[in-house]
Scaffold this motif. Sequence first.
Motif, PDB file in Angstrom:
ATOM      1  N   UNK A 129       2.713   2.629  -8.793  1.00 51.15           N
ATOM      2  CA  UNK A 129       2.180   1.578  -9.644  1.00 51.15           C
ATOM      3  C   UNK A 129       3.229   1.199 -10.684  1.00 51.15           C
ATOM      4  N   UNK A 130       3.061   0.031 -11.258  1.00 50.75           N
ATOM      5  CA  UNK A 130       3.983  -0.477 -12.270  1.00 50.75           C
ATOM      6  C   UNK A 130       3.496  -0.045 -13.649  1.00 50.75           C
ATOM      7  N   UNK A 131       4.391   0.596 -14.428  1.00 54.29           N
ATOM      8  CA  UNK A 131       3.985   1.071 -15.746  1.00 54.29           C
ATOM      9  C   UNK A 131       4.483   0.177 -16.878  1.00 54.29           C
ATOM     10  N   UNK A 132       5.003  -0.996 -16.513  1.00 56.14           N
ATOM     11  CA  UNK A 132       5.515  -1.939 -17.510  1.00 56.14           C
ATOM     12  C   UNK A 132       7.023  -1.975 -17.562  1.00 56.14           C
ATOM     13  N   UNK A 133       7.652  -0.885 -17.128  1.00 51.66           N
ATOM     14  CA  UNK A 133       9.110  -0.813 -17.115  1.00 51.66           C
ATOM     15  C   UNK A 133       9.636  -0.378 -15.752  1.00 51.66           C
ATOM     16  N   UNK A 134       8.943   0.552 -15.127  1.00 55.84           N
ATOM     17  CA  UNK A 134       9.380   1.087 -13.834  1.00 55.84           C
ATOM     18  C   UNK A 134       8.181   1.269 -12.913  1.00 55.84           C
ATOM     19  N   UNK A 135       8.474   1.443 -11.622  1.00 61.76           N
ATOM     20  CA  UNK A 135       7.458   1.889 -10.687  1.00 61.76           C
ATOM     21  C   UNK A 135       7.412   3.412 -10.742  1.00 61.76           C
ATOM     22  N   UNK A 136       6.221   3.965 -10.797  1.00 64.98           N
ATOM     23  CA  UNK A 136       6.059   5.415 -10.810  1.00 64.98           C
ATOM     24  C   UNK A 136       5.069   5.799  -9.721  1.00 64.98           C
ATOM     25  N   UNK A 137       5.205   7.008  -9.206  1.00 67.27           N
ATOM     26  CA  UNK A 137       4.296   7.458  -8.165  1.00 67.27           C
ATOM     27  C   UNK A 137       2.896   7.644  -8.744  1.00 67.27           C
ATOM     28  N   UNK A 138       1.884   7.286  -7.962  1.00 68.32           N
ATOM     29  CA  UNK A 138       0.505   7.343  -8.450  1.00 68.32           C
ATOM     30  C   UNK A 138      -0.423   7.829  -7.351  1.00 68.32           C
ATOM     31  N   UNK A 139      -1.576   8.335  -7.762  1.00 69.71           N
ATOM     32  CA  UNK A 139      -2.603   8.771  -6.818  1.00 69.71           C
ATOM     33  C   UNK A 139      -3.354   7.561  -6.274  1.00 69.71           C
ATOM     34  N   UNK A 140      -3.950   7.721  -5.111  1.00 72.98           N
ATOM     35  CA  UNK A 140      -4.692   6.616  -4.513  1.00 72.98           C
ATOM     36  C   UNK A 140      -5.916   6.272  -5.352  1.00 72.98           C
ATOM     37  N   UNK A 141      -6.117   4.966  -5.546  1.00 73.92           N
ATOM     38  CA  UNK A 141      -7.267   4.474  -6.291  1.00 73.92           C
ATOM     39  C   UNK A 141      -7.699   3.171  -5.624  1.00 73.92           C
ATOM     40  N   UNK A 142      -8.860   3.179  -4.977  1.00 80.32           N
ATOM     41  CA  UNK A 142      -9.321   2.013  -4.221  1.00 80.32           C
ATOM     42  C   UNK A 142      -9.471   0.782  -5.100  1.00 80.32           C
ATOM     43  N   UNK A 143      -9.947   0.979  -6.331  1.00 88.33           N
ATOM     44  CA  UNK A 143     -10.140  -0.151  -7.236  1.00 88.33           C
ATOM     45  C   UNK A 143      -8.807  -0.789  -7.609  1.00 88.33           C
ATOM     46  N   UNK A 144      -7.818   0.046  -7.939  1.00 90.03           N
ATOM     47  CA  UNK A 144      -6.494  -0.483  -8.287  1.00 90.03           C
ATOM     48  C   UNK A 144      -5.827  -1.142  -7.088  1.00 90.03           C
ATOM     49  N   UNK A 145      -6.073  -0.577  -5.905  1.00 86.47           N
ATOM     50  CA  UNK A 145      -5.505  -1.169  -4.696  1.00 86.47           C
ATOM     51  C   UNK A 145      -6.080  -2.554  -4.456  1.00 86.47           C
ATOM     52  N   UNK A 146      -7.379  -2.697  -4.648  1.00 88.23           N
ATOM     53  CA  UNK A 146      -8.024  -3.998  -4.437  1.00 88.23           C
ATOM     54  C   UNK A 146      -7.553  -5.036  -5.441  1.00 88.23           C
ATOM     55  N   UNK A 147      -7.145  -4.580  -6.623  1.00 90.48           N
ATOM     56  CA  UNK A 147      -6.654  -5.497  -7.663  1.00 90.48           C
ATOM     57  C   UNK A 147      -5.162  -5.769  -7.532  1.00 90.48           C
ATOM     58  N   UNK A 148      -4.527  -5.131  -6.568  1.00 94.23           N
ATOM     59  CA  UNK A 148      -3.095  -5.330  -6.378  1.00 94.23           C
ATOM     60  C   UNK A 148      -2.235  -4.519  -7.321  1.00 94.23           C
ATOM     61  N   UNK A 149      -2.840  -3.569  -8.030  1.00 96.58           N
ATOM     62  CA  UNK A 149      -2.096  -2.756  -8.990  1.00 96.58           C
ATOM     63  C   UNK A 149      -1.453  -1.538  -8.346  1.00 96.58           C
ATOM     64  N   UNK A 150      -1.844  -1.245  -7.117  1.00 96.45           N
ATOM     65  CA  UNK A 150      -1.317  -0.082  -6.400  1.00 96.45           C
ATOM     66  C   UNK A 150      -0.572  -0.580  -5.176  1.00 96.45           C
ATOM     67  N   UNK A 151       0.631  -0.053  -4.961  1.00 94.52           N
ATOM     68  CA  UNK A 151       1.458  -0.476  -3.838  1.00 94.52           C
ATOM     69  C   UNK A 151       1.924   0.742  -3.050  1.00 94.52           C
ATOM     70  N   UNK A 152       2.266   0.514  -1.792  1.00 99.71           N
ATOM     71  CA  UNK A 152       2.795   1.602  -0.977  1.00 99.71           C
ATOM     72  C   UNK A 152       4.093   2.112  -1.582  1.00 99.71           C
ATOM     73  N   UNK A 153       4.230   3.405  -1.609  1.00 99.50           N
ATOM     74  CA  UNK A 153       5.407   4.045  -2.213  1.00 99.50           C
ATOM     75  C   UNK A 153       6.675   3.603  -1.496  1.00 99.50           C
ATOM     76  N   UNK A 154       7.671   3.229  -2.283  1.00100.94           N
ATOM     77  CA  UNK A 154       8.965   2.865  -1.732  1.00100.94           C
ATOM     78  C   UNK A 154      10.045   3.459  -2.626  1.00100.94           C
ATOM     79  N   UNK A 155      10.816   4.343  -2.049  1.00103.44           N
ATOM     80  CA  UNK A 155      11.797   5.107  -2.838  1.00103.44           C
ATOM     81  C   UNK A 155      12.795   4.202  -3.555  1.00103.44           C
ATOM     82  N   UNK A 156      13.218   3.139  -2.892  1.00105.65           N
ATOM     83  CA  UNK A 156      14.186   2.233  -3.511  1.00105.65           C
ATOM     84  C   UNK A 156      13.614   1.583  -4.758  1.00105.65           C
ATOM     85  N   UNK A 157      12.322   1.212  -4.724  1.00111.59           N
ATOM     86  CA  UNK A 157      11.691   0.606  -5.905  1.00111.59           C
ATOM     87  C   UNK A 157      11.587   1.619  -7.047  1.00111.59           C
ATOM     88  N   UNK A 158      11.292   2.851  -6.714  1.00111.88           N
ATOM     89  CA  UNK A 158      11.183   3.900  -7.726  1.00111.88           C
ATOM     90  C   UNK A 158      12.529   4.150  -8.385  1.00111.88           C
TER      91      UNK A 158
END
Length: 240
Positions: free
Chosen positions: A147-176
């Motif tokens: 998920x985006x924390x305002x400055x960086x992408x950080x690893x996050x636990x699965x959350x269906x609500x955040x996923x539906x809102x587009x706040x959760x994305x599939x983990x990508x090492x390059x983005x992190x």
Amino acid sequence: MHNRLITESFEKALKQEEERGNINPSKSRLATVLSYYIEENQDFQFGERRLRDYYNEALAATQVEIKQPAVLNGLSSFLGYSDYTDFVIRIKGDKKDLIQNGSDDTITYNLRITDFVKHHKVSLAIAIVSAMVILFLMVSKQQRWMKWDGTNYIEASFDADKLSKGELKAYKEDRIANFTRLNPQCETQFFNADGSVRVWYSKNKNGSLDFFSSYGLHPITGKTLKPVTRYIIDKYVCER
């Protein structure tokens, strides 16, 4: 047909990179652009290395065989077609001619199953939805997320609500590792020694500019980031 698809995709990626100010980008860079587009467009991760291999095979006149439908559809979409079937039809011509001449096995197969789908719409729809729900539940438990924390992408636990809102994305090492929101100053190094860009930007929801350390999509608005220019630097960074 796959050879043409891969070469035209790389040619378009090259043109886009040059328009962004990235002169003479490497094959690896172009493959990365296509890999990122396929992931965003098809929700399917496909490594840039394999795309680069396909391109080299096509340049060597070796028959390329792309087995993943998501890659075929993603590259076709990148070129402006609705999917791979549309790509083949518009390249080859009329559907009936394709079936009669047997000119492309893939499109012939797609056209043959169309009749089957028409006669089993309800059953297929129920089966597909059920399979998707089961698959989603299985994958969501194993998939890594960020998920985006305002400055960086950080690893996050699965959350269906955040996923539906587009706040959760599939983990990508390059983005992190490489994607960060910047607060550039006039003395920031915006370009590499060869003139290629180091900073990208896009407007946020408030209308002001956000700057980032890598090419991609704005984490909040989803808009494609643009390479910074001297005009943008002088007007929006140095004047601050």
